[in-house]
Write an enzyme that holds these catalytic residues in place. Structure first.
Site, PDB file in Angstrom:
ATOM      1  N   ARG A  26       0.833  -1.222  -0.030  1.00 29.82           N
ATOM      2  CA  ARG A  26       0.087  -0.129  -0.110  1.00 29.82           C
ATOM      3  C   ARG A  26       0.901   1.402  -0.012  1.00 29.82           C
ATOM      4  O   ARG A  26       0.485   2.233  -0.402  1.00 29.82           O
ATOM      5  CB  ARG A  26      -0.976  -0.097   0.982  1.00 29.82           C
ATOM      6  CG  ARG A  26      -2.194  -0.623   1.065  1.00 29.82           C
ATOM      7  CD  ARG A  26      -3.275  -0.900   2.362  1.00 29.82           C
ATOM      8  NE  ARG A  26      -2.425  -1.494   3.326  1.00 29.82           N
ATOM      9  CZ  ARG A  26      -2.557  -1.747   4.392  1.00 29.82           C
ATOM     10  NH1 ARG A  26      -3.973  -1.614   4.596  1.00 29.82           N
ATOM     11  NH2 ARG A  26      -1.892  -2.520   5.113  1.00 29.82           N
ATOM     12  N   LYS A  82       3.331 -19.316   5.245  1.00 31.56           N
ATOM     13  CA  LYS A  82       2.413 -20.042   6.297  1.00 31.56           C
ATOM     14  C   LYS A  82       1.815 -18.865   7.288  1.00 31.56           C
ATOM     15  O   LYS A  82       2.324 -17.657   6.726  1.00 31.56           O
ATOM     16  CB  LYS A  82       3.621 -20.684   7.236  1.00 31.56           C
ATOM     17  CG  LYS A  82       4.416 -19.886   7.812  1.00 31.56           C
ATOM     18  CD  LYS A  82       5.170 -20.435   9.147  1.00 31.56           C
ATOM     19  CE  LYS A  82       4.113 -20.454  10.264  1.00 31.56           C
ATOM     20  NZ  LYS A  82       4.962 -20.791  11.246  1.00 31.56           N
ATOM     21  N   ASP A 132       6.879 -24.528   3.501  1.00 28.99           N
ATOM     22  CA  ASP A 132       7.351 -24.851   4.956  1.00 28.99           C
ATOM     23  C   ASP A 132       8.898 -24.559   4.789  1.00 28.99           C
ATOM     24  O   ASP A 132       9.464 -25.377   4.439  1.00 28.99           O
ATOM     25  CB  ASP A 132       7.221 -26.259   5.390  1.00 28.99           C
ATOM     26  CG  ASP A 132       7.279 -26.473   6.921  1.00 28.99           C
ATOM     27  OD1 ASP A 132       8.386 -26.109   7.152  1.00 28.99           O
ATOM     28  OD2 ASP A 132       6.653 -27.139   7.414  1.00 28.99           O
ATOM     29  N   HIS A 133       9.344 -23.368   5.440  1.00 25.74           N
ATOM     30  CA  HIS A 133      10.580 -23.110   5.144  1.00 25.74           C
ATOM     31  C   HIS A 133      11.828 -24.195   5.944  1.00 25.74           C
ATOM     32  O   HIS A 133      12.893 -24.223   5.303  1.00 25.74           O
ATOM     33  CB  HIS A 133      11.030 -21.554   5.594  1.00 25.74           C
ATOM     34  CG  HIS A 133      11.249 -21.534   7.040  1.00 25.74           C
ATOM     35  ND1 HIS A 133      10.270 -21.461   8.157  1.00 25.74           N
ATOM     36  CD2 HIS A 133      12.609 -21.475   7.822  1.00 25.74           C
ATOM     37  CE1 HIS A 133      10.731 -21.336   9.182  1.00 25.74           C
ATOM     38  NE2 HIS A 133      11.985 -21.223   9.251  1.00 25.74           N
ATOM     39  N   LYS A 141      15.874 -25.933   4.497  1.00 28.64           N
ATOM     40  CA  LYS A 141      17.088 -25.972   5.125  1.00 28.64           C
ATOM     41  C   LYS A 141      18.052 -27.044   4.721  1.00 28.64           C
ATOM     42  O   LYS A 141      17.675 -28.455   4.445  1.00 28.64           O
ATOM     43  CB  LYS A 141      16.949 -25.997   6.600  1.00 28.64           C
ATOM     44  CG  LYS A 141      16.229 -24.975   7.263  1.00 28.64           C
ATOM     45  CD  LYS A 141      16.085 -24.990   8.799  1.00 28.64           C
ATOM     46  CE  LYS A 141      15.179 -24.176   9.336  1.00 28.64           C
ATOM     47  NZ  LYS A 141      15.758 -22.846   9.677  1.00 28.64           N
ATOM     48  N   GLU A 181      13.991 -22.581  21.124  1.00 29.53           N
ATOM     49  CA  GLU A 181      14.319 -21.379  20.862  1.00 29.53           C
ATOM     50  C   GLU A 181      14.426 -20.534  22.174  1.00 29.53           C
ATOM     51  O   GLU A 181      13.731 -20.641  23.056  1.00 29.53           O
ATOM     52  CB  GLU A 181      13.381 -20.740  20.030  1.00 29.53           C
ATOM     53  CG  GLU A 181      13.125 -21.432  18.683  1.00 29.53           C
ATOM     54  CD  GLU A 181      11.880 -20.654  17.935  1.00 29.53           C
ATOM     55  OE1 GLU A 181      12.542 -19.741  17.094  1.00 29.53           O
ATOM     56  OE2 GLU A 181      10.806 -20.855  18.123  1.00 29.53           O
ATOM     57  N   ASP A 197       2.051 -23.134  15.486  1.00 33.44           N
ATOM     58  CA  ASP A 197       2.956 -22.371  15.072  1.00 33.44           C
ATOM     59  C   ASP A 197       4.462 -23.465  14.426  1.00 33.44           C
ATOM     60  O   ASP A 197       5.137 -23.005  13.524  1.00 33.44           O
ATOM     61  CB  ASP A 197       3.523 -21.450  15.891  1.00 33.44           C
ATOM     62  CG  ASP A 197       4.777 -20.350  15.423  1.00 33.44           C
ATOM     63  OD1 ASP A 197       4.381 -19.790  14.237  1.00 33.44           O
ATOM     64  OD2 ASP A 197       5.796 -20.309  16.022  1.00 33.44           O
ATOM     65  N   HIS A 257       6.281 -27.515  10.832  1.00 43.31           N
ATOM     66  CA  HIS A 257       7.696 -27.864  10.754  1.00 43.31           C
ATOM     67  C   HIS A 257       8.240 -29.112  11.517  1.00 43.31           C
ATOM     68  O   HIS A 257       8.786 -30.019  10.790  1.00 43.31           O
ATOM     69  CB  HIS A 257       8.733 -26.710  11.436  1.00 43.31           C
ATOM     70  CG  HIS A 257       8.367 -25.447  11.119  1.00 43.31           C
ATOM     71  ND1 HIS A 257       8.027 -25.063   9.875  1.00 43.31           N
ATOM     72  CD2 HIS A 257       8.288 -24.097  11.473  1.00 43.31           C
ATOM     73  CE1 HIS A 257       7.840 -23.760   9.529  1.00 43.31           C
ATOM     74  NE2 HIS A 257       7.895 -23.146  10.767  1.00 43.31           N
ATOM     75  N   LYS A 278       9.694 -21.363  22.924  1.00 39.30           N
ATOM     76  CA  LYS A 278      10.205 -20.308  23.062  1.00 39.30           C
ATOM     77  C   LYS A 278      10.698 -20.223  24.614  1.00 39.30           C
ATOM     78  O   LYS A 278      10.302 -20.463  25.547  1.00 39.30           O
ATOM     79  CB  LYS A 278       9.068 -19.290  22.812  1.00 39.30           C
ATOM     80  CG  LYS A 278       8.273 -19.403  21.745  1.00 39.30           C
ATOM     81  CD  LYS A 278       9.017 -18.807  20.342  1.00 39.30           C
ATOM     82  CE  LYS A 278       8.075 -19.052  19.335  1.00 39.30           C
ATOM     83  NZ  LYS A 278       8.869 -19.075  18.053  1.00 39.30           N
TER      84      LYS A 278
HETATM   85  C1  BG6 Z   1       8.424 -19.812  12.047  1.00 35.89           C
HETATM   86  C2  BG6 Z   1       7.513 -19.503  13.192  1.00 35.89           C
HETATM   87  O1  BG6 Z   1       7.646 -20.552  11.042  1.00 35.89           O
HETATM   88  O2  BG6 Z   1       9.523 -20.494  12.317  1.00 35.89           O
HETATM   89  C3  BG6 Z   1       8.481 -18.828  14.417  1.00 35.89           C
HETATM   90  O3  BG6 Z   1       6.311 -18.886  13.109  1.00 35.89           O
HETATM   91  C4  BG6 Z   1       9.767 -19.739  14.640  1.00 35.89           C
HETATM   92  O4  BG6 Z   1       7.857 -18.815  15.528  1.00 35.89           O
HETATM   93  C5  BG6 Z   1      10.432 -19.670  13.336  1.00 35.89           C
HETATM   94  O5  BG6 Z   1      10.677 -18.941  15.506  1.00 35.89           O
HETATM   95  C6  BG6 Z   1      11.668 -20.773  13.643  1.00 35.89           C
HETATM   96  O6  BG6 Z   1      12.231 -20.869  12.247  1.00 35.89           O
HETATM   97  P1  BG6 Z   1      13.936 -20.767  12.172  1.00 35.89           P
HETATM   98  O7  BG6 Z   1      14.414 -21.146  10.895  1.00 35.89           O
HETATM   99  O8  BG6 Z   1      14.546 -19.579  12.928  1.00 35.89           O
HETATM  100  O9  BG6 Z   1      14.171 -22.144  13.073  1.00 35.89           O
END
Ligand code: BG6
Length: 495
Positions: A46, A152, A181-182, A186, A220, A239, A244, A344
């Protein structure tokens, strides 16, 4: 091999994901020679920017977040000449016509029809409207060249995931849809498949006869930061576990594919999800643990508890930690527990898969060596350490016959000198090449939601009276230890 000429249209072009991940990934692909000769990146949002102003914001992102460090002025100039900005309102049909005009102009200049990738780096509320408006503007029909990337979260529960799948299916063919799904991009995660299916050593042992249990742990140190509003409506199960961690489980548990074709691999993975034991109310009580962090100290600094974080309900019942015991009911895995945990504000940031093998059937050596930690383990460390360790027993040097566990280590840092690409580089390149192997298929997402729904529903209907139940910088609630200790195991952590 490079992809055909490509136009990227990035919705959420001024957003955080683009600044931190997408733009640096595209730039690094360019530096490494993976971008096609003719490409164009059209950011849209925007805000009103000129192309020049927009290029500058991306450059700031790259300078801050790119793995290759600050951009080289000459290379950046050459790259950024293919970066454009178009301000738009996702609801306004005119904006979409303008995308069409730009794409046609590129096609005319390049004298060929380009691939077009619409990347939805926006809040999920906008996925439906953008998809529908792209379709109304007739920008989606070329099933061979047009692709859509969906970030996501894919749905908030089973029902919303099905709705979104249905909506997308009305507009796109499944071969055009790239659900991200990143974790699958990896480097170390891709290597799980190479490790399992390109070595003859492990596969014969990869079953209930030799494996006692599996742990998948993604811990994390980070807290909420600015994400409280999103996270408070989500929680650790949605999440991290639904996507993941279950994807990691699929890679560990899948049968051997007959080749590396995307649907073959994805079929094998979805079979795992279908074989997973559904949760009864008793299972939710006995095999799951949830937690929420209280304030505490991390690395010498006081950090707030979850309920004190910005944009979080002060009485929130959202879980910031989850530990769950799963079973895969098939011939290979019957009776082998898979323990998953994530959270977390934990003591360490580490993503580690531990495969614990059964103890030897008969002990020849003195009893000091017979504790459970002395069993063989395969430890796949995804991040931050990138390694695979095989823990074996060896005789400690000395005059007595005492054994201790030692590691045979494959460590990326010691083995390879070049930098590993970021997950988004792999995934963006795959999108350009039309390779869906590392993307989620619609049925995979739905099967994963189906599995977690009974847990979600029970947790939602029953507030946790004990929250917060772990302090920052701990390993999570004590009940998570108890969950695994009941079976005679303990959570493995890298030193
Ligand atoms: C994301 C989550 O998909 O993945 C986050 O929404 C999380 O909460 C993150 O911190 C973790 O990804 P990575 O690549 O830092 O392990």
């Amino acid at each position: 091999i490079k992809s055909d000429p490509t136009v990227f249209v990035i919705f959420g072009g001024t957003g955080d994901l683009n600044m931190r991940k997408l733009a640096p990934a595209l730039y690094n692909l360019y530096l490494d020679g993976w971008m096609p000769k003719q490409f164009s990146i059209i950011g849209t949002g925007r805000t009103k920017y000129t192309d020049e102003q927009y290029r500058q914001t991306l450059l700031d992102g790259i300078n801050q977040f790119s793995r290759s460090g600050k951009a080289d002025p000459v290379k950046w100039k050459a790259f950024s000449e293919s970066v454009y900005y178009q301000s738009s309102d996702v609801k306004d049909h005119e904006s979409y016509k303008e995308f069409g005009t730009r794409i046609e102009k590129h096609a005319a200049d390049w004298k060929t029809k380009p691939n077009v990738i619409y990347y939805m780096a926006v809040s999920p509320n906008f996925f439906p409207i953008i998809a529908s408006n792209l379709s109304k503007a007739k920008l989606t029909q070329d099933t061979k060249r047009v692709r859509v990337v969906i970030e996501k979260p894919f749905g908030h529960d089973l029902e919303s995931a099905k709705e979104l799948n249905q909506l997308l299916a009305n507009i796109f063919d499944e071969c055009q849809i790239y659900r991200i799904d990143h974790y699958l991009g990896k480097e170390t995660v891709q290597n799980i498949m190479a490790f399992r299916f390109a070595n003859s050593l492990f596969e014969p042992l990869w079953n209930r006869n030799y494996i006692e249990h599996v742990q998948i742990s993604v811990t994390e140190q980070l807290g909420m930061g600015e994400r409280g509003d999103y996270y408070d409506g989500s929680g650790a199960l949605r999440d991290m576990i639904q996507n993941h961690l279950l994807q990691l489980l699929c890679l560990v548990a899948m049968e051997t594919p007959i080749n590396w074709e995307s649907d073959e691999v994805r079929n094998r993975k979805v079979e795992v999800l279908r074989a997973m034991r559904p949760f009864t109310a008793d299972d939710v009580r006995n095999s799951t643990v949830r937690g929420q962090y209280a304030k505490g100290w991390m690395e010498g600094k006081e950090v707030p508890g979850y309920r004190e974080e910005a944009k979080v309900d002060p009485q929130s019942n959202t879980e910031t930690f989850a530990a769950i015991k799963f079973f895969v009911d098939n011939w290979r895995w019957q009776g082998v527990p898979f323990y998953l945990r994530t959270g977390k504000r934990l003591h360490q940031s580490a993503s580690v898969i531990t495969i614990q093998f059964r103890d030897v059937p008969h002990k020849v050596f003195p009893s000091e060596t017979s504790e459970s930690w002395a069993q063989n383990r395969l430890i796949i460390s995804i991040q931050p350490e990138m390694s695979i360790r095989l823990q074996v027993q060896a005789k400690r040097p000395g005059l007595d016959m005492i054994l201790n566990p030692v590691d045979m280590v494959f460590d990326y840092k010691g083995t390879y000198s070049n930098q590993t690409p970021e997950a988004y580089e792999t995934l963006l390149l795959d999108t350009m090449m039309g390779d869906q192997t590392l993307f989620m298929r619609g049925d995979q997402v739905e099967s994963a939601w189906e599995l977690v729904m009974p847990i979600l529903n029970t947790w939602q209907n029953k507030k946790s009276l004990s929250f917060p139940n772990y302090s920052a910088d701990s390993w999570g609630p004590e009940s998570a230890e108890a969950l695994i200790a009941r079976d005679g195991f303990h959570w493995f952590t890298l030193p």
